[in-house]
Design a protein around this motif. Structure first.
Motif, PDB file in Angstrom:
ATOM      1  N   GLN A 182     -28.904  86.307  16.190  1.00  0.00           N
ATOM      2  CA  GLN A 182     -27.654  86.951  15.631  1.00  0.00           C
ATOM      3  C   GLN A 182     -28.150  87.394  14.025  1.00  0.00           C
ATOM      4  N   ARG A 183     -28.813  86.167  13.618  1.00  0.00           N
ATOM      5  CA  ARG A 183     -29.163  86.203  12.227  1.00  0.00           C
ATOM      6  C   ARG A 183     -30.207  87.559  12.009  1.00  0.00           C
ATOM      7  N   ARG A 184     -31.280  87.532  12.786  1.00  0.00           N
ATOM      8  CA  ARG A 184     -32.177  88.760  12.987  1.00  0.00           C
ATOM      9  C   ARG A 184     -31.234  90.049  13.032  1.00  0.00           C
ATOM     10  N   ARG A 185     -30.565  90.235  13.912  1.00  0.00           N
ATOM     11  CA  ARG A 185     -29.956  91.584  14.059  1.00  0.00           C
ATOM     12  C   ARG A 185     -28.957  91.820  13.033  1.00  0.00           C
ATOM     13  N   ARG A 186     -28.133  90.857  12.489  1.00  0.00           N
ATOM     14  CA  ARG A 186     -27.411  91.021  11.451  1.00  0.00           C
ATOM     15  C   ARG A 186     -27.975  91.205   9.943  1.00  0.00           C
ATOM     16  N   GLY A 187     -29.265  90.633   9.807  1.00  0.00           N
ATOM     17  CA  GLY A 187     -29.951  90.384   8.623  1.00  0.00           C
ATOM     18  C   GLY A 187     -29.322  89.560   7.468  1.00  0.00           C
ATOM     19  N   VAL A 188     -28.616  88.467   8.072  1.00  0.00           N
ATOM     20  CA  VAL A 188     -28.052  87.784   6.975  1.00  0.00           C
ATOM     21  C   VAL A 188     -28.379  86.175   7.536  1.00  0.00           C
ATOM     22  N   GLU A 189     -28.241  85.087   6.621  1.00  0.00           N
ATOM     23  CA  GLU A 189     -28.389  83.713   7.102  1.00  0.00           C
ATOM     24  C   GLU A 189     -26.933  83.209   7.314  1.00  0.00           C
ATOM     25  N   ASN A 190     -26.145  83.471   6.409  1.00  0.00           N
ATOM     26  CA  ASN A 190     -24.700  82.749   6.152  1.00  0.00           C
ATOM     27  C   ASN A 190     -24.104  82.996   7.685  1.00  0.00           C
ATOM     28  N   GLU A 191     -23.870  81.814   8.127  1.00  0.00           N
ATOM     29  CA  GLU A 191     -23.087  81.692   9.594  1.00  0.00           C
ATOM     30  C   GLU A 191     -21.619  82.272   9.426  1.00  0.00           C
ATOM     31  N   ARG A 192     -21.165  82.380   8.627  1.00  0.00           N
ATOM     32  CA  ARG A 192     -19.703  83.075   8.065  1.00  0.00           C
ATOM     33  C   ARG A 192     -19.776  84.428   8.317  1.00  0.00           C
ATOM     34  N   ALA A 193     -21.001  85.123   8.075  1.00  0.00           N
ATOM     35  CA  ALA A 193     -21.264  86.589   8.089  1.00  0.00           C
ATOM     36  C   ALA A 193     -21.537  87.077   9.237  1.00  0.00           C
ATOM     37  N   LEU A 194     -22.083  86.119  10.120  1.00  0.00           N
ATOM     38  CA  LEU A 194     -22.515  86.626  11.439  1.00  0.00           C
ATOM     39  C   LEU A 194     -21.273  87.373  12.261  1.00  0.00           C
ATOM     40  N   CYS A 195     -20.319  86.721  12.441  1.00  0.00           N
ATOM     41  CA  CYS A 195     -19.391  87.510  13.419  1.00  0.00           C
ATOM     42  C   CYS A 195     -18.004  87.313  13.016  1.00  0.00           C
ATOM     43  N   SER A 196     -17.653  87.488  11.763  1.00  0.00           N
ATOM     44  CA  SER A 196     -16.402  87.623  11.229  1.00  0.00           C
ATOM     45  C   SER A 196     -15.839  88.854  10.956  1.00  0.00           C
TER      46      SER A 196
END
Length: 191
Positions: free
Chosen positions: A104-118
Motif C-alpha cells: 500500500q505504501r509503495r502504491r500510494r508513495g506515502v508512509e503515513n498510515e492515515r494517508a493510505l486508505c482515507s
C-alpha cells in the motif's frame, strides 16, 4: 467470508453491516471504517437516470464490484446490493489498513498510515483497484471480504462530495475512527 447473498438486501441494511468487515484485494487491504449508500431513488446515484455502459455493473447481480473513475482521476469501489436489475451500491470510502502495508505504501508513495486508505480514490490506489475490477464477484479472487468479529459503534452523517440529496444521512462511519476520509460531523447520529 461474505458470500453474494449477504449483498442481496437493501443497500440501507448492507451499508452499516459493512463497517468492521475486512476487505482484501489480492491479500492487500484492511477493515472498512466508512461507507456511503446509494439507491435507485437517489438523485445523487449514478443510476438515477437509468442504465449506461458506465453504470451497468450497478444493476447487478448483487455481490459484485462496481468500479468507476471519479472526476477522471480516481477509481472508486462500490459493492453492488439489492435485487438484480435494481441499482443499489455501497461506496467504500475508507479502510483501516491491516494487510499488505508495504505494498500500500509503495502504491500510494506515502508512509503515513492515515494517508493510505482515507478516501475512496486513495484506497483504490493502495489496493490496486482499477477499471478491470468492474463487475467482478466479491466472493472470489482477487476479492475477499471477511465478516467482522464484533459490531463496532457506528455513526451516520451526510454524504460527501455530492450536490443532490445532501440532507440524507447515508454515510456510515465507525465511531471515533481516526482513519475516516473526513471526520464525522458533530451532529452525527449513533446507530
Amino acid at each position: 467470508m461474505l458470500r453474494r447473498d449477504f449483498f442481496a438486501r437493501s443497500v440501507h441494511e448492507v451499508a452499516p453491516d459493512l463497517i468492521g468487515v475486512t476487505l482484501l484485494v489480492d491479500g492487500v487491504g484492511g477493515r472498512i471504517v466508512e461507507v456511503e449508500a446509494y439507491d435507485q431513488e437517489d438523485p445523487a446515484s449514478h443510476a438515477y437516470r437509468g442504465r449506461t455502459p458506465r453504470n451497468e455493473a450497478m444493476f447487478g447481480p448483487p455481490g459484485h464490484a462496481y468500479v468507476y473513475r471519479s472526476y477522471g482521476i480516481h477509481w472508486c469501489l462500490n459493492l453492488v446490493c439489492g435485487a438484480e436489475g435494481v441499482p443499489e451500491a455501497v461506496l467504500i470510502r475508507a479502510l483501516e489498513p491491516t494487510a499488505g502495508l508495504d505494498e500500500q505504501r509503495r502504491r500510494r508513495g506515502v508512509e503515513n498510515e492515515r494517508a493510505l486508505c482515507s478516501g475512496p480514490g486513495k484506497l483504490c490506489q493502495a489496493l490496486g483497484i482499477a477499471r478491470e475490477y468492474d463487475g467482478l464477484p466479491l466472493d472470489r479472487p482477487p476479492f475477499r471480504l471477511d465478516e467482522r468479529r464484533k459490531a463496532p459503534e457506528i455513526v451516520t452523517g451526510p454524504r460527501i462530495g455530492i450536490t443532490r440529496a445532501t440532507e440524507l444521512s447515508w454515510r456510515y462511519m465507525e465511531a471515533n475512527s481516526p482513519l475516516l476520509s473526513r471526520t464525522a460531523p458533530r451532529a452525527a447520529r449513533r446507530s
